[in-house]
Scaffold this motif. Structure first.
Motif, PDB file in Angstrom:
ATOM      1  N   THR A  14      -4.421  -1.518  -6.183  1.00  0.00           N
ATOM      2  CA  THR A  14      -4.884  -1.209  -4.825  1.00  0.00           C
ATOM      3  C   THR A  14      -5.308  -2.476  -4.093  1.00  0.00           C
ATOM      4  OG1 THR A  14      -5.644   0.977  -5.530  1.00  0.00           O
ATOM      5  CG2 THR A  14      -6.551   0.124  -3.474  1.00  0.00           C
ATOM      6  N   ALA A  15      -6.013  -3.364  -4.806  1.00  0.00           N
ATOM      7  CA  ALA A  15      -6.430  -4.626  -4.199  1.00  0.00           C
ATOM      8  C   ALA A  15      -5.240  -5.463  -3.773  1.00  0.00           C
ATOM      9  CB  ALA A  15      -7.301  -5.408  -5.185  1.00  0.00           C
ATOM     10  N   SER A  16      -4.168  -5.425  -4.556  1.00  0.00           N
ATOM     11  CA  SER A  16      -2.963  -6.179  -4.209  1.00  0.00           C
ATOM     12  C   SER A  16      -2.362  -5.679  -2.903  1.00  0.00           C
ATOM     13  CB  SER A  16      -1.932  -6.071  -5.342  1.00  0.00           C
ATOM     14  OG  SER A  16      -2.446  -6.587  -6.552  1.00  0.00           O
ATOM     15  N   ILE A  17      -2.292  -4.356  -2.759  1.00  0.00           N
ATOM     16  CA  ILE A  17      -1.760  -3.773  -1.526  1.00  0.00           C
ATOM     17  C   ILE A  17      -2.660  -4.111  -0.344  1.00  0.00           C
ATOM     18  CG2 ILE A  17      -1.159  -1.603  -0.359  1.00  0.00           C
ATOM     19  CD1 ILE A  17      -0.623  -0.448  -3.196  1.00  0.00           C
ATOM     20  N   LEU A  18      -3.986  -3.969  -0.553  1.00  0.00           N
ATOM     21  CA  LEU A  18      -4.937  -4.248   0.521  1.00  0.00           C
ATOM     22  C   LEU A  18      -4.938  -5.712   0.919  1.00  0.00           C
ATOM     23  CD1 LEU A  18      -8.065  -2.097  -0.414  1.00  0.00           C
ATOM     24  CD2 LEU A  18      -6.344  -1.647   1.321  1.00  0.00           C
ATOM     25  N   ILE A 145       1.781  -6.303  -7.811  1.00  0.00           N
ATOM     26  CA  ILE A 145       0.782  -7.354  -8.035  1.00  0.00           C
ATOM     27  C   ILE A 145       1.420  -8.733  -7.853  1.00  0.00           C
ATOM     28  CG2 ILE A 145      -0.739  -8.407  -9.756  1.00  0.00           C
ATOM     29  CD1 ILE A 145      -1.068  -5.570 -10.955  1.00  0.00           C
ATOM     30  N   ALA A 146       2.627  -8.915  -8.410  1.00  0.00           N
ATOM     31  CA  ALA A 146       3.323 -10.200  -8.286  1.00  0.00           C
ATOM     32  C   ALA A 146       3.651 -10.508  -6.831  1.00  0.00           C
ATOM     33  CB  ALA A 146       4.599 -10.186  -9.128  1.00  0.00           C
ATOM     34  N   ILE A 147       4.087  -9.492  -6.069  1.00  0.00           N
ATOM     35  CA  ILE A 147       4.402  -9.677  -4.653  1.00  0.00           C
ATOM     36  C   ILE A 147       3.154 -10.125  -3.892  1.00  0.00           C
ATOM     37  CG2 ILE A 147       4.987  -8.434  -2.519  1.00  0.00           C
ATOM     38  CD1 ILE A 147       6.895  -6.716  -4.270  1.00  0.00           C
ATOM     39  N   ALA A 148       2.010  -9.492  -4.182  1.00  0.00           N
ATOM     40  CA  ALA A 148       0.766  -9.847  -3.496  1.00  0.00           C
ATOM     41  C   ALA A 148       0.344 -11.274  -3.826  1.00  0.00           C
ATOM     42  CB  ALA A 148      -0.337  -8.869  -3.889  1.00  0.00           C
ATOM     43  N   VAL A 149       0.453 -11.668  -5.093  1.00  0.00           N
ATOM     44  CA  VAL A 149       0.071 -13.028  -5.493  1.00  0.00           C
ATOM     45  C   VAL A 149       0.949 -14.058  -4.787  1.00  0.00           C
ATOM     46  CG1 VAL A 149       0.005 -14.652  -7.424  1.00  0.00           C
ATOM     47  CG2 VAL A 149      -0.895 -12.330  -7.707  1.00  0.00           C
ATOM     48  N   VAL A 150       2.252 -13.809  -4.772  1.00  0.00           N
ATOM     49  CA  VAL A 150       3.170 -14.737  -4.109  1.00  0.00           C
ATOM     50  C   VAL A 150       2.889 -14.799  -2.610  1.00  0.00           C
ATOM     51  CG1 VAL A 150       5.596 -15.141  -3.510  1.00  0.00           C
ATOM     52  CG2 VAL A 150       4.986 -14.506  -5.847  1.00  0.00           C
ATOM     53  N   LEU A 194       5.347 -12.431  13.972  1.00  0.00           N
ATOM     54  CA  LEU A 194       6.487 -12.306  13.060  1.00  0.00           C
ATOM     55  C   LEU A 194       6.004 -12.281  11.611  1.00  0.00           C
ATOM     56  CD1 LEU A 194       9.699 -12.378  13.180  1.00  0.00           C
ATOM     57  CD2 LEU A 194       9.460 -14.773  12.514  1.00  0.00           C
ATOM     58  N   ILE A 195       5.122 -13.218  11.249  1.00  0.00           N
ATOM     59  CA  ILE A 195       4.637 -13.325   9.874  1.00  0.00           C
ATOM     60  C   ILE A 195       3.750 -12.141   9.513  1.00  0.00           C
ATOM     61  CG2 ILE A 195       3.177 -14.682   8.324  1.00  0.00           C
ATOM     62  CD1 ILE A 195       4.142 -17.184   9.943  1.00  0.00           C
ATOM     63  N   THR A 196       2.790 -11.823  10.385  1.00  0.00           N
ATOM     64  CA  THR A 196       1.875 -10.721  10.076  1.00  0.00           C
ATOM     65  C   THR A 196       2.594  -9.373  10.122  1.00  0.00           C
ATOM     66  OG1 THR A 196       1.158 -10.602  12.404  1.00  0.00           O
ATOM     67  CG2 THR A 196      -0.134 -11.989  10.901  1.00  0.00           C
ATOM     68  N   GLY A 197       3.596  -9.258  10.984  1.00  0.00           N
ATOM     69  CA  GLY A 197       4.399  -8.034  10.993  1.00  0.00           C
ATOM     70  C   GLY A 197       5.152  -7.870   9.691  1.00  0.00           C
ATOM     71  N   GLY A 198       5.649  -8.986   9.135  1.00  0.00           N
ATOM     72  CA  GLY A 198       6.310  -8.926   7.836  1.00  0.00           C
ATOM     73  C   GLY A 198       5.348  -8.489   6.746  1.00  0.00           C
ATOM     74  N   LEU A 199       4.122  -9.030   6.774  1.00  0.00           N
ATOM     75  CA  LEU A 199       3.104  -8.603   5.805  1.00  0.00           C
ATOM     76  C   LEU A 199       2.788  -7.118   5.972  1.00  0.00           C
ATOM     77  CD1 LEU A 199       0.624 -11.631   5.958  1.00  0.00           C
ATOM     78  CD2 LEU A 199       2.162 -11.047   4.071  1.00  0.00           C
ATOM     79  N   CYS A 200       2.703  -6.673   7.217  1.00  0.00           N
ATOM     80  CA  CYS A 200       2.447  -5.260   7.505  1.00  0.00           C
ATOM     81  C   CYS A 200       3.560  -4.380   6.923  1.00  0.00           C
ATOM     82  CB  CYS A 200       2.340  -5.057   9.013  1.00  0.00           C
ATOM     83  SG  CYS A 200       2.090  -3.353   9.536  1.00  0.00           S
ATOM     84  N   GLY A 201       4.819  -4.792   7.136  1.00  0.00           N
ATOM     85  CA  GLY A 201       5.938  -4.030   6.604  1.00  0.00           C
ATOM     86  C   GLY A 201       5.945  -3.994   5.092  1.00  0.00           C
ATOM     87  N   VAL A 202       5.704  -5.142   4.473  1.00  0.00           N
ATOM     88  CA  VAL A 202       5.651  -5.197   3.001  1.00  0.00           C
ATOM     89  C   VAL A 202       4.526  -4.308   2.488  1.00  0.00           C
ATOM     90  CG1 VAL A 202       5.111  -6.693   1.038  1.00  0.00           C
ATOM     91  CG2 VAL A 202       6.690  -7.475   2.795  1.00  0.00           C
ATOM     92  N   ALA A 203       3.354  -4.376   3.129  1.00  0.00           N
ATOM     93  CA  ALA A 203       2.217  -3.556   2.701  1.00  0.00           C
ATOM     94  C   ALA A 203       2.544  -2.068   2.792  1.00  0.00           C
ATOM     95  CB  ALA A 203       0.990  -3.880   3.551  1.00  0.00           C
ATOM     96  N   GLY A 204       3.225  -1.660   3.863  1.00  0.00           N
ATOM     97  CA  GLY A 204       3.590  -0.254   4.008  1.00  0.00           C
ATOM     98  C   GLY A 204       4.533   0.213   2.919  1.00  0.00           C
ATOM     99  N   VAL A 205       5.502  -0.621   2.580  1.00  0.00           N
ATOM    100  CA  VAL A 205       6.478  -0.235   1.556  1.00  0.00           C
ATOM    101  C   VAL A 205       5.834  -0.199   0.176  1.00  0.00           C
ATOM    102  CG1 VAL A 205       8.662  -0.824   0.442  1.00  0.00           C
ATOM    103  CG2 VAL A 205       8.416  -1.113   2.913  1.00  0.00           C
ATOM    104  N   VAL A 206       5.040  -1.225  -0.173  1.00  0.00           N
ATOM    105  CA  VAL A 206       4.432  -1.226  -1.505  1.00  0.00           C
ATOM    106  C   VAL A 206       3.396  -0.114  -1.638  1.00  0.00           C
ATOM    107  CG1 VAL A 206       4.903  -3.663  -1.945  1.00  0.00           C
ATOM    108  CG2 VAL A 206       2.730  -3.012  -0.882  1.00  0.00           C
ATOM    109  N   ALA A 207       2.718   0.240  -0.527  1.00  0.00           N
ATOM    110  CA  ALA A 207       1.798   1.376  -0.572  1.00  0.00           C
ATOM    111  C   ALA A 207       2.565   2.664  -0.855  1.00  0.00           C
ATOM    112  CB  ALA A 207       1.035   1.487   0.750  1.00  0.00           C
ATOM    113  N   ALA A 208       3.742   2.806  -0.249  1.00  0.00           N
ATOM    114  CA  ALA A 208       4.572   3.988  -0.510  1.00  0.00           C
ATOM    115  C   ALA A 208       5.105   3.972  -1.945  1.00  0.00           C
ATOM    116  CB  ALA A 208       5.726   4.031   0.486  1.00  0.00           C
ATOM    117  N   LEU A 209       5.430   2.783  -2.451  1.00  0.00           N
ATOM    118  CA  LEU A 209       5.898   2.668  -3.828  1.00  0.00           C
ATOM    119  C   LEU A 209       4.824   3.097  -4.824  1.00  0.00           C
ATOM    120  CD1 LEU A 209       7.783  -0.779  -3.807  1.00  0.00           C
ATOM    121  CD2 LEU A 209       8.792   1.465  -4.289  1.00  0.00           C
TER     122      LEU A 209
END
Length: 294
Positions: A14-18, A145-150, A194-209
């Motif tokens: 959860t922390a990784s997604i957040l 977790i790996a995606i969040a760390v990177v 552009l960058i924060t929108g990408g983070l937003c999109g990644v967060a939405g997908v990993v939250a759904a995952l």
């Protein structure tokens, strides 16, 4: 103890997604001074983009890229076409909050018209369990977790060592002075969205995952937890958002293990209220926007 150790594992996920969601949210506010309350619904929209990709039989990791691309493009267009015109007319912070709430409602109703009021889940092979130190993860959760760390490492390198990062910090501190010093602030702001929108999109997908299902209304939950992490760490402080994400992630999952999973968002909102009352500047006191970056 039988529930505490597994809950810590869930808290790490959860922390990784957040962390991904919270850093994107706080960077937007830190540089542009826009409190984008449509952020959670853009996360949900990115999750639906990923759903369409996986429903077409394509890889879930391609769906992650598609969700990130959608978040980036949509966020840039949102700022250019809606937010920037209001800012140029002199709309103040409270007025911009109303605008972002309106955008949130538009996104929600657009998704409702397209997908309906049902629950959805990403189509992917069943992930295998992995046991680590008494905690049970799936291979997908380890990937999250790996995606969040990177992502956090890349944000750190961007802010500390690149010209764009220095320009972002200068724009956040004093946009007028930055513009007079020759920094193309509008281009910098476009890059931030552009960058924060990408983070937003990644967060939405990993939250759904990480969840069994999601729906149109999921955006509110996404926003509350991301906002709680950002405020706890300090508004406009990306490193604070990382710390806040870890604290919120662990506390909400431990509360779910102790009481009920239904209280997770209540706990996150409670922490948000306590921080606003007791330490509104957050854990990392804001001496200036993005000062923790360097």
């Amino acid at each position: 103890m039988n529930t505490i150790v597994p809950a810590i594992g869930f808290g790490i996920v959860t922390a990784s997604i957040l962390a991904v969601a919270g850093v994107g949210f706080t960077l937007q506010f830190g540089v542009t001074n826009i409190l984008n309350l449509a952020y959670g619904d853009i996360m949900t929209a990115a999750a639906f983009v990923a759903y369409l990709v996986t429903s077409a039989g394509l890889s879930v990791w391609l769906a992650l890229v598609a969700g990130a691309a959608f978040g980036s493009v949509f966020s840039v267009l949102l700022n250019r076409c809606i937010y920037t015109p209001f800012v140029r007319r002199g709309t103040r912070l409270f007025g911009m909050i109303i605008v972002t709430i309106a955008v949130s409602l538009i996104v929600q109703n657009g998704l409702l018209a397209i997908f309906g009021a049902n629950f959805f889940s990403l189509k992917m092979p069943r992930p295998a369990p992995v046991h680590i130190a008494g905690m049970v993860f799936t291979t997908v959760q380890l990937a999250i977790i790996a995606i969040a760390v990177v992502a956090m490492l890349l944000i750190h390198l961007l802010l500390r060592y690149t010209r764009l990062g220095k320009a972002m910090r200068a724009t956040a501190a004093n946009p007028t002075l930055a513009r007079n010093c020759g920094i193309p602030t509008q281009r910098v702001i476009d890059m931030v969205w552009l960058i924060t929108g990408g983070l937003c999109g990644v967060a939405g997908v990993v939250a759904a995952l990480n969840s069994d299902s999601f729906a149109i209304a999921s955006g509110a939950g996404f926003l509350i937890t991301a906002l709680a992490a950002a405020v706890l760490g300090g508004a406009g402080q990306p490193y604070g958002a990382m710390i806040g994400a870890v604290i919120i992630g662990l506390i909400t999952e431990l509360s779910a293990a102790t009481w009920s999973a239904e209280y997770k968002e209540v706990v996150a909102f409670g922490i948000l209220v306590l921080v606003m009352v007791l330490r509104p500047q957050g854990l990392l006191a804001r001496r200036g926007a993005l000062t923790a970056a360097g």
